[in-house]
Every structure is written in C-alpha cells, then in structure tokens.
Design an enzyme around this catalytic site. Structure first.
Site, PDB file in Angstrom:
ATOM      1  N   SER A   1       0.858  -1.186   0.000  1.00  0.00           N
ATOM      2  CA  SER A   1       0.000   0.000   0.000  1.00  0.00           C
ATOM      3  C   SER A   1       0.895   1.236   0.000  1.00  0.00           C
ATOM      4  O   SER A   1       2.095   1.147   0.233  1.00  0.00           O
ATOM      5  CB  SER A   1      -0.910  -0.012   1.235  1.00  0.00           C
ATOM      6  OG  SER A   1      -1.802   1.089   1.242  1.00  0.00           O
ATOM      7  N   CYS A   2       0.282   2.406  -0.257  1.00  0.00           N
ATOM      8  CA  CYS A   2       1.060   3.658  -0.248  1.00  0.00           C
ATOM      9  C   CYS A   2       0.071   4.810  -0.172  1.00  0.00           C
ATOM     10  O   CYS A   2      -0.958   4.707   0.496  1.00  0.00           O
ATOM     11  CB  CYS A   2       1.961   3.755  -1.474  1.00  0.00           C
ATOM     12  SG  CYS A   2       1.084   3.763  -3.054  1.00  0.00           S
ATOM     13  N   GLY A   3       0.357   5.909  -0.865  1.00  0.00           N
ATOM     14  CA  GLY A   3      -0.557   7.041  -0.858  1.00  0.00           C
ATOM     15  C   GLY A   3      -1.712   6.885  -1.817  1.00  0.00           C
ATOM     16  O   GLY A   3      -2.864   7.140  -1.473  1.00  0.00           O
TER      17      GLY A   3
END
Length: 277
Positions: free
Chosen positions: A233-235
């Site tokens: 996951s990330c932004g």
C-alpha cells in the site's frame, strides 16, 4: 520468475526489435505541476510511446489513477502497438515510480511479458545513449487480450479484513502521522497492525532497484515475513508497486497491491487509523 528489470545494455541491443515496445510512463505528484507529455516530446528513448496513468484509469471511482476496466486498458495499449506477444519495457524519468505501477498493471491484466528499465531515463541519458524528440513513434494497432488477475489487487474490504498484512510504502513521517498528507482531507497515520517500508529505501542513489542481497534485510528490518502474505500500500497505489517490484526481484511474484491505498483509506469514516508520534 525472471528478474522484473532489464539493463540498459539489454535494451540497447533489443530496442529495434519489432516485438519490443518501450513505454515512457513518467508521472509526478500533481503539486509538481509537470507536463509529462511535453517532457516526453522533449526527449525520450528511441521508438518509445507514452502512457499516462491518470488518463488510462477508472475515472468514475473518484480516486486518482485507479485500475481501468480490462477492456479500457486493452484498447489503450492496443493503439500503442502492444499485442499479446509483445515484450513491453517500461521506464520513466522519476526513478521507478510510474514504471513499477505500469509493470504491475500489465500483470494484473494478464500480460507477464513486461519488465522495467533499471535506472530509467536517467541511467540511459548518463550513459550517453541516443534519445529522440517529437511525438511518439507511430505503430500499427495490435490485438491485446486482457486476462484480469484479481489475486494481484486488494479492495478496501479485503484490506480491512487483513490489516496486519499491509506494508505501507509512504515515508515514515506520513506513516507515523507526524505530517499532513499531501492530498487535502485525508487523515494522518496508518492502518492498525500495518508496517512501514518507504519505497525510497528500495532504490539506490542512482535510481536503480537494489539487489536481492540488499532488499532482504530491508523487509526483515521492517518486520515483514516474506513467507506470509503481504499487501503493498502507499498514498495512491503508485509507490506501493515498487514494493511489489522489490518482492518480485526476491522471487515473490504474487504480492498484491491495495489500489485505493491511503487516498481511499484515509478519506473514509469507517477506516481505523493509528498514529505513532
């Protein structure tokens, strides 16, 4: 699984192959106010075409650059001359950020003949290799048959049920909730039980993905057991793909990405958030 990256030497030897299509997928955060289409026309690899991850996306989702429907993706890449038998080489001018995302997207659509140019445009340019300017190289449309691979994607509900599997690629200050998110209206912090490995740590000073020997300790120090499921996951689902690319270099080909990532999670009232200031 073969290594997901190719060298500039390999590409220089194959760049004229009619079965190889090179894609510039350069992307920057909106705040950078960069015109990537214009930058492509200023300088790109010989014979390259351009792919805009914001344009070929699910515009109805309300989230940035979400996966397009398979038929939409197929139409877009077919017009770039990419067919079922094409070997695709993705690169960008901003490290591995968007090329990793495009690598993951092709694999989600069932096309495994996709690799990332190690070092991207910066390495190619530093080696004095040829560049072109002007519009993309015109190619005859090809037949691309999508075969969607749902196991490589995670939805909000799937992540909510497995938060302890999440590995977050955002910088540590954002993960810990010490700074505000760059997109307005999002909560600061992280999912309970998730771990943090900033995607920047997987890339060396020259913009190349680190070796397997250097990657293993990074995942271990982040508290990740690579024998167990990991959700990247990330932004907004872009730099998470660098984590997936790194795991692929370690032989883990099936690491899924949470497409909505923090832009979705941090904007929902029903999503649990922790901080560790």
């Amino acid at each position: 699984m073969n290594d997901p990256l190719v060298s500039t030497d390999w590409l220089a030897a194959h760049i004229g192959d009619p079965n190889v299509v090179v894609i510039d997928s350069t992307w920057f955060m909106p705040a950078a106010k960069r015109n990537t289409g214009a930058e492509f026309e200023d300088a790109h690899l010989p014979g390259a075409v351009f792919f805009d991850i914001d344009a070929v996306a699910d515009s109805a989702s309300g989230l940035p650059h979400m996966l397009p429907a398979p038929e939409v993706f197929a139409k877009a890449v077919s017009t770039l001359g990419i067919g079922d038998d094409t070997t695709v080489i993705a690169y960008d001018a901003n490290g591995l950020i968007a090329s990793a995302r495009l690598w993951w997207t092709f694999r989600v659509m069932g096309h495994d003949a996709i690799e990332v140019l190690d070092g991207g445009l910066a390495k190619w340019r530093a080696e004095g290799r040829p560049l072109e300017s002007g519009p993309a190289f015109p190619r005859a449309p090809a037949r691309f048959t999508p075969n969607f691979q749902p196991e490589l994607v995670r939805s909000f509900d799937q992540v909510k049920a497995n938060m302890g599997e999440v590995l977050d690629a955002r910088p540590g200050t954002r993960f810990r909730g010490e700074v505000a998110e760059p997109r307005e209206g999002l909560k600061s912090g992280h999912m309970p039980g998730s771990r943090n490995l900033p995607s920047s740590e997987l890339v060396d000073a020259a913009g190349r993905l680190k070796s397997a020997d250097d990657l293993y300790p990074l995942f271990r120090e982040a508290g990740v057991d690579l024998s167990e499921p990991v959700i990247a996951s990330c932004g907004s689902g872009v730099t998470a793909c660098i984590l997936a690319l790194g795991m692929a270099r370690l032989g883990i080909a099936d690491a899924p990405v949470y497409d909505g990532s923090w832009t979705e999670w941090g904007g929902r009232d029903d999503a649990l958030v922790e901080t560790s200031r």
